[in-house]
Design an enzyme around this catalytic site. Structure first.
Site, PDB file in Angstrom:
ATOM      1  N   LYS A 115       0.544  -1.571  -0.296  1.00 42.78           N
ATOM      2  CA  LYS A 115      -0.585  -0.054  -0.193  1.00 42.78           C
ATOM      3  C   LYS A 115       0.813   1.406   0.086  1.00 42.78           C
ATOM      4  O   LYS A 115       0.689   2.365  -0.594  1.00 42.78           O
ATOM      5  CB  LYS A 115      -0.803   0.143   1.426  1.00 42.78           C
ATOM      6  CG  LYS A 115      -1.945  -1.707   1.235  1.00 42.78           C
ATOM      7  CD  LYS A 115      -3.154  -0.492   1.571  1.00 42.78           C
ATOM      8  CE  LYS A 115      -4.360  -2.009   0.853  1.00 42.78           C
ATOM      9  NZ  LYS A 115      -3.985  -3.302   0.910  1.00 42.78           N
TER      10      LYS A 115
HETATM   11  C1  LIG Z   1      -4.559  -4.783   0.301  1.00 47.72           C
HETATM   12  C2  LIG Z   1      -3.655  -5.493   0.063  1.00 47.72           C
HETATM   13  C3  LIG Z   1      -3.792  -6.543  -0.955  1.00 47.72           C
HETATM   14  C4  LIG Z   1      -4.933  -6.938  -1.828  1.00 47.72           C
HETATM   15  O1  LIG Z   1      -4.702  -5.674  -2.700  1.00 47.72           O
HETATM   16  P1  LIG Z   1      -6.234  -4.836  -3.538  1.00 47.72           P
HETATM   17  O2  LIG Z   1      -5.893  -3.913  -3.869  1.00 47.72           O
HETATM   18  O3  LIG Z   1      -6.791  -4.557  -2.407  1.00 47.72           O
HETATM   19  O4  LIG Z   1      -6.659  -6.214  -4.329  1.00 47.72           O
HETATM   20  C5  LIG Z   1      -3.135  -8.037  -0.642  1.00 47.72           C
HETATM   21  N1  LIG Z   1      -2.086  -8.132  -0.221  1.00 47.72           N
HETATM   22  C6  LIG Z   1      -1.518  -7.148   0.757  1.00 47.72           C
HETATM   23  C7  LIG Z   1      -0.216  -7.394   1.600  1.00 47.72           C
HETATM   24  C8  LIG Z   1      -2.336  -6.189   0.871  1.00 47.72           C
HETATM   25  O5  LIG Z   1      -2.484  -4.915   1.956  1.00 47.72           O
END
Ligand SMILES: *Cc1c(COP(=O)(O)O)cnc(C)c1O
Length: 492
Positions: A115
């Site tokens: 993120k």
């Molecule tokens: C948010 C997240 C995901 C999923 O990503 P999306 O964009 O919601 O599909 C996968 N792995 C981790 C570690 C995340 O923080």
């Protein structure tokens, strides 16, 4: 040519990129999408192959942020993807696991998870967008978090001029390390508070504040405007397109493929944001064969891609890949829009709201099946994959990445595949340690970090190990009825 943004539900007027970023969500409840998806020319690809991550990012941003100057874009990119923040010039390096598996490490940012790729740049895009659209207020970001998003937002907005951020987390509901990550956050413009209750209590509290017009007026008089750092904001999706294009360029540069050769992309998916970014990259001409959507036991998307029926009416499962424990994948709406039209999107979204379910047309089904493949694994399969990859390649992956690797193995067609790795393995240390050692029998996360490090000879990321000796800055806990008052006090 100017790029305008439309709503997926077709009832809001077109806006500029800056307006789309400031608004976050369209007035008709839809998501903002660019009016067209431009192709990247061969000469531009050729140039990017020899450039670094930041230059590549500048090129992609310039295509979509036509109301930004190139200086403004460069400023955002350089502040976000610095060596200081990501540890090297390449914010998203590629690790070759085997002749067909290439791990795209998206977790070199300050919070050790993917993120950061979007939340490090969003604050800069947002403050510039506010100025451009004539908003002369300071933006106040409110977040309710069950863990990782809150920390990533705090890191992104910390000490960014013209912003303040307040994060609420449930008193019972985050791990000790997650709590420490938040309550030790530095920055003059940040505030963190726990709420008595669970995640829903914190989230409902934040929603109530957003819905309170009186409150908005009151803080507007003091020069503040509320905003969210929500995952449906175009300013969070756009940065994610960059790393797929960058990874492909790196593969060409490393001599792993020749330019034009198609690769697969496999993504561990929750909200459908990360994999949608890969779809945008493909639509811009990046030679991608299949987009592989990997889920854990909350496999709504697996069923949707394989049958065309989206059905959220099922039990919610708590898994060891918690960031993918999601039953409503908001960003899917953007894909549906691009494969059909606003009328259909509106119909599907209404059905989803009323019955928790919808079935797309045969035409959409067919398009989806040519673009995507999908699969899922349970926790046992996830752990087995962590162990397999560790034993075979001496490479440690986290639980989310393991879901992607396992699903990719199930569906592999021999093509070279970019696998999105979304978290540093030390971030989910308990499950990772258990996966490779058989049992854990330890609950203190700091002890597990050290054990995992000793066992694998991998270093614990400093941002995690240093938490043990940091003193908390924020110790307060409030009742959910008091959240608004707490925000008011923060802004007083
Ligand atoms: C948010 C997240 C995901 C999923 O990503 P999306 O964009 O919601 O599909 C996968 N792995 C981790 C570690 C995340 O923080």
């Amino acid at each position: 040519m100017q790029m305008k943004y439309k709503s997926t539900r077709g009832k809001a007027k077109e806006v500029s990129a800056a307006q789309a970023i400031v608004k976050g969500i369209a007035e008709d409840g839809g998501l903002f999408v660019p009016e067209r998806i431009p192709a990247i020319s061969d000469s531009e690809f050729a140039a990017m192959i020899n450039e670094g991550y930041r230059k590549r990012a500048e090129r992609i941003f310039a295509i979509y942020l036509t109301d930004f100057t190139s200086e403004e874009i460069a400023d955002c990119v350089n502040k976000a993807y610095s060596v200081e923040k990501f540890g090297s010039d390449n914010a998203a390096p590629l690790h070759k696991l085997s002749d067909s598996e290439y791990i795209l490490e998206l977790w070199h940012g300050p919070t050790c998870a993917f993120k950061d790729m979007a939340l490090q740049i969003l604050p800069h895009l947002l403050t510039k967008s506010m100025k451009k659209t004539g908003v002369d207020k300071q933006v106040v970001i409110l977040v309710a978090t069950s863990g990782d998003t809150g920390k990533a937002a705090l890191e992104g907005f910390s000490d960014v001029e013209g912003t303040k951020i307040m994060v609420f987390f449930p008193n019972d509901g985050v791990s000790n390390i997650q709590r420490l990550q938040m309550v030790t956050q530095k920055g003059e413009n940040v505030n963190v508070m726990s709420v008595f209750g669970n995640f829903d209590d914190a989230q409902n509290g934040v929603k109530q504040i957003f819905g309170n017009e009186e409150f908005a007026k009151k803080i507007a008089e003091k020069g503040y405007q509320l905003s969210s750092a929500n995952s449906i904001n175009w300013g969070r999706l756009l940065p994610q397109i960059v790393y797929y294009i960058s990874a492909y360029c790196d593969m060409v540069k490393m001599g792993e493929i020749t330019f034009g050769e198609k690769v697969n992309v496999c993504v561990p998916t929750g909200n459908f944001g990360n994999i949608l970014a890969a779809w945008y990259a493909k639509s811009m001409g990046l030679p991608i064969a299949k987009l592989i959507c990997a889920s854990n036991e909350n496999n709504v998307l697996t069923d949707f891609i394989n049958t065309g029926v989206y059905d959220r009416n099922r039990g919610f499962k708590t898994t060891i890949s918690p960031s993918m424990d999601i039953l409503i994948s908001s960003n899917l709406e953007r894909l549906l829009y691009n494969l059909s039209d606003e009328k259909s999107v509106e119909k599907y979204m209404n059905e989803l709201k009323e019955t928790g379910k919808y079935e797309v047309s045969d035409k959409i089904k067919e398009e989806i099946s040519t673009l995507f493949e999908a699969g899922y694994v349970d926790d046992a399969g996830t752990k087995a994959e962590i162990k397999r990859v560790w034993e075979k390649y001496c490479y440690l992956i986290d639980t989310h990445t393991a879901v992607a690797c396992a699903v990719n193995n199930m569906l592999a067609d021999g093509r070279k595949t970019i696998i999105a790795s979304t978290a540093n393995p030390f971030k989910f240390n308990g499950s990772v340690y258990e996966a490779i050692s058989g049992s854990c029998g330890e609950t203190d996360e700091f002890v597990i970090l050290d054990k995992l490090s000793a066992m694998t000879k991998n270093e614990v990321p400093t941002s995690l190990s240093e938490l043990k000796s940091k003193s908390p800055r924020f110790n307060d806990c409030c009742k959910k009825e008091e959240m608004e008052k707490m925000v008011a006090e923060f802004l007083a």
